[in-house]
Design a protein around this motif. Sequence first.
Motif, PDB file in Angstrom:
ATOM      1  N   ALA A   1       0.830  -1.212   0.000  1.00 51.55           N
ATOM      2  CA  ALA A   1       0.000   0.000   0.000  1.00 51.55           C
ATOM      3  C   ALA A   1       0.863   1.259   0.000  1.00 51.55           C
ATOM      4  O   ALA A   1       0.335   2.367   0.086  1.00 51.55           O
ATOM      5  N   LYS A   2       2.180   1.077  -0.062  1.00 53.51           N
ATOM      6  CA  LYS A   2       3.132   2.197  -0.068  1.00 53.51           C
ATOM      7  C   LYS A   2       2.955   3.109   1.151  1.00 53.51           C
ATOM      8  O   LYS A   2       2.885   4.328   1.053  1.00 53.51           O
ATOM      9  N   ARG A   3       2.864   2.464   2.287  1.00 56.74           N
ATOM     10  CA  ARG A   3       2.849   3.216   3.545  1.00 56.74           C
ATOM     11  C   ARG A   3       4.004   2.744   4.399  1.00 56.74           C
ATOM     12  O   ARG A   3       4.416   1.584   4.322  1.00 56.74           O
ATOM     13  N   GLN A   4       4.549   3.631   5.236  1.00 57.30           N
ATOM     14  CA  GLN A   4       5.590   3.204   6.173  1.00 57.30           C
ATOM     15  C   GLN A   4       4.919   2.623   7.422  1.00 57.30           C
ATOM     16  O   GLN A   4       3.783   2.955   7.736  1.00 57.30           O
ATOM     17  N   LEU A   5       5.645   1.745   8.091  1.00 57.12           N
ATOM     18  CA  LEU A   5       5.113   1.105   9.300  1.00 57.12           C
ATOM     19  C   LEU A   5       5.831   1.678  10.522  1.00 57.12           C
ATOM     20  O   LEU A   5       7.056   1.590  10.631  1.00 57.12           O
ATOM     21  N   ILE A   6       5.053   2.280  11.415  1.00 54.74           N
ATOM     22  CA  ILE A   6       5.631   2.884  12.621  1.00 54.74           C
ATOM     23  C   ILE A   6       5.488   1.899  13.784  1.00 54.74           C
ATOM     24  O   ILE A   6       4.377   1.496  14.140  1.00 54.74           O
ATOM     25  N   LEU A   7       6.627   1.507  14.338  1.00 54.23           N
ATOM     26  CA  LEU A   7       6.631   0.550  15.456  1.00 54.23           C
ATOM     27  C   LEU A   7       7.255   1.210  16.677  1.00 54.23           C
ATOM     28  O   LEU A   7       8.192   2.006  16.556  1.00 54.23           O
TER      29      LEU A   7
ATOM     30  N   GLU B   1       3.132  13.184   7.922  1.00 51.59           N
ATOM     31  CA  GLU B   1       3.319  11.909   7.205  1.00 51.59           C
ATOM     32  C   GLU B   1       2.162  10.930   7.419  1.00 51.59           C
ATOM     33  O   GLU B   1       2.237   9.772   7.020  1.00 51.59           O
ATOM     34  N   ALA B   2       1.085  11.432   8.038  1.00 49.96           N
ATOM     35  CA  ALA B   2      -0.036  10.549   8.404  1.00 49.96           C
ATOM     36  C   ALA B   2      -0.591   9.768   7.212  1.00 49.96           C
ATOM     37  O   ALA B   2      -0.872   8.569   7.321  1.00 49.96           O
TER      38      ALA B   2
ATOM     39  N   GLY C   1      15.783  -0.450  10.455  1.00 48.86           N
ATOM     40  CA  GLY C   1      16.793  -0.436   9.401  1.00 48.86           C
ATOM     41  C   GLY C   1      16.225  -0.962   8.093  1.00 48.86           C
ATOM     42  O   GLY C   1      16.774  -0.700   7.031  1.00 48.86           O
ATOM     43  N   TRP C   2      15.125  -1.720   8.163  1.00 55.31           N
ATOM     44  CA  TRP C   2      14.468  -2.170   6.933  1.00 55.31           C
ATOM     45  C   TRP C   2      13.747  -0.976   6.321  1.00 55.31           C
ATOM     46  O   TRP C   2      13.318  -0.066   7.032  1.00 55.31           O
ATOM     47  N   GLN C   3      13.599  -1.048   5.010  1.00 52.43           N
ATOM     48  CA  GLN C   3      12.936   0.041   4.300  1.00 52.43           C
ATOM     49  C   GLN C   3      11.529   0.283   4.859  1.00 52.43           C
ATOM     50  O   GLN C   3      10.769  -0.668   5.066  1.00 52.43           O
ATOM     51  N   ASP C   4      11.218   1.558   5.082  1.00 46.09           N
ATOM     52  CA  ASP C   4       9.878   1.974   5.517  1.00 46.09           C
ATOM     53  C   ASP C   4       9.482   1.454   6.895  1.00 46.09           C
ATOM     54  O   ASP C   4       8.296   1.306   7.175  1.00 46.09           O
ATOM     55  N   ILE C   5      10.473   1.146   7.731  1.00 48.37           N
ATOM     56  CA  ILE C   5      10.137   0.903   9.139  1.00 48.37           C
ATOM     57  C   ILE C   5      10.645   2.091   9.946  1.00 48.37           C
ATOM     58  O   ILE C   5      11.819   2.466   9.854  1.00 48.37           O
ATOM     59  N   ARG C   6       9.733   2.718  10.672  1.00 43.08           N
ATOM     60  CA  ARG C   6      10.100   3.872  11.484  1.00 43.08           C
ATOM     61  C   ARG C   6       9.868   3.526  12.947  1.00 43.08           C
ATOM     62  O   ARG C   6       9.035   2.682  13.282  1.00 43.08           O
ATOM     63  N   VAL C   7      10.622   4.180  13.812  1.00 44.64           N
ATOM     64  CA  VAL C   7      10.580   3.823  15.237  1.00 44.64           C
ATOM     65  C   VAL C   7      10.072   5.002  16.059  1.00 44.64           C
ATOM     66  O   VAL C   7      10.548   6.125  15.921  1.00 44.64           O
ATOM     67  N   PHE C   8       9.128   4.681  16.898  1.00 36.89           N
ATOM     68  CA  PHE C   8       8.472   5.696  17.720  1.00 36.89           C
ATOM     69  C   PHE C   8       8.696   5.352  19.194  1.00 36.89           C
ATOM     70  O   PHE C   8       8.628   4.186  19.576  1.00 36.89           O
ATOM     71  N   LEU C   9       8.976   6.378  19.996  1.00 34.11           N
ATOM     72  CA  LEU C   9       9.196   6.146  21.435  1.00 34.11           C
ATOM     73  C   LEU C   9       8.034   6.743  22.229  1.00 34.11           C
ATOM     74  O   LEU C   9       7.991   7.946  22.470  1.00 34.11           O
ATOM     75  N   PRO C  10       7.080   5.909  22.632  1.00 34.03           N
ATOM     76  CA  PRO C  10       5.955   6.418  23.432  1.00 34.03           C
ATOM     77  C   PRO C  10       6.462   6.920  24.794  1.00 34.03           C
ATOM     78  O   PRO C  10       7.495   6.445  25.279  1.00 34.03           O
TER      79      PRO C  10
END
Length: 416
Positions: A237-243, A304-305, A263-272
């Motif tokens: 779906a051409k969206r990034q995945l925020i984990l 980026e939503a 480090g994988w393409q389109d994986i972003r990291v969020f710190l709650p």
Amino acid sequence: MRFCIHRGTHEIGGTCVEIESQGKRIVLDIGLPLDVTDPDAMALHPVPGFDKPDPSLLGVVISHPHQDHYGLAYRLPQETTFLIGEAAQSILEAADFFTPAGLKLQHVIHMAHRIPIELGPFTITPYLVDHSAYDAYAVLVEADGKRLFYSGDFRAHGRKAKLVEQLIADPPKDVDVLLMEGTTLGRPESEQGFPSEDELVPKFVEMFEQTDGLVLVWASGQNIDRLVTLYKACRRAKRQLILDVYTIHILRATGNEHIPQAGWQDIRVFLPKSQKRRILQDQSFELVNPLKTYRIYPEAFATEADRSVMLFRPSMIRDLDAIEHLKIGRLIVSVWGGYLKNEKNKPLMGWLEQRSIPMDRCHTSGHADANLLGDIRRAFPQALLVPIHGEAPETFARWPDRLLVGNDGEWYEINY
Ligand SMILES: [Zn+2]
């Protein structure tokens, strides 16, 4: 050899089975029952070695890292020997930092697929299976010329389906007793069969594509199969995945480089905020510093939503509310439906209504359907069938031959 199901003959979860041979004993699982809210106060099963060390208790098997199978392990003496998969142990240790539900074990023997472990009079052979928990095993226990096979929790519609198909095609022979889970028996969906993990991918893709704004997906950070499904759907779906940082550490703990990682393409990291607090409290900056390049900060969420999917848990509501001008397009619930009915999640429902966020479901069970349970039963034709980990053991009467519906706390000698 004799065995006793201390808990689990008539319920899902809380599983604990003791097996005795020649005065020595092993235990299969030491789960937290689903209805126990205060595990500190729960009386332990009357197993010598649970309250204080006892040399006749040779080991406790943890079939997989789900709380209803390991949740009381922290109450056992530190000297206890545990048998658990290496990745499963790492996952529980990674979880231990961030959640009260983690676990650190001192004395461990690692289980691996079809590699027998000798423990006193027992030979324990683990069989890696497909389940919603990573590194999950069924086990064959042999002693005194008798054989007991414990299914653990399993299915064959996830990403390790082949292992269960192999087990059915080539099961251990001459098994005397089959302890088989029956979580889904008695539910109409179980008769129809469950969708596979791969079948969920296009469903997610369609929902992602139909959404304006951020997509939230409520799934467990430890359901690795589901995270792979989400990653695949995001790519399509051409969206990034925020984990979140916790989930990133769980993924790394699998030790499997084929599973999505920071480090994988389109994986972003969020710190709650809750995880940030925990890291600050412990000064454990090494858990976040290496992730810097992949981080996404609250300011970027709003801009980026439209091209993001975020792995969500209700505890993250406050983090999301703190972000200005964030358009949340949809919540997809990808956990067991029972959680929605939980009192604890009422605030989530209120929040969705207040922010006019539509809710959909996309999920598949972590457990075997009725058809697969039948296949497993038939793979062990000579065995006495003993239901475990199910609320409706009477539904096992569809396999009436050599069936024993037991009761918690009763001992059965294997002598036929
Ligand atoms: Zn499980």
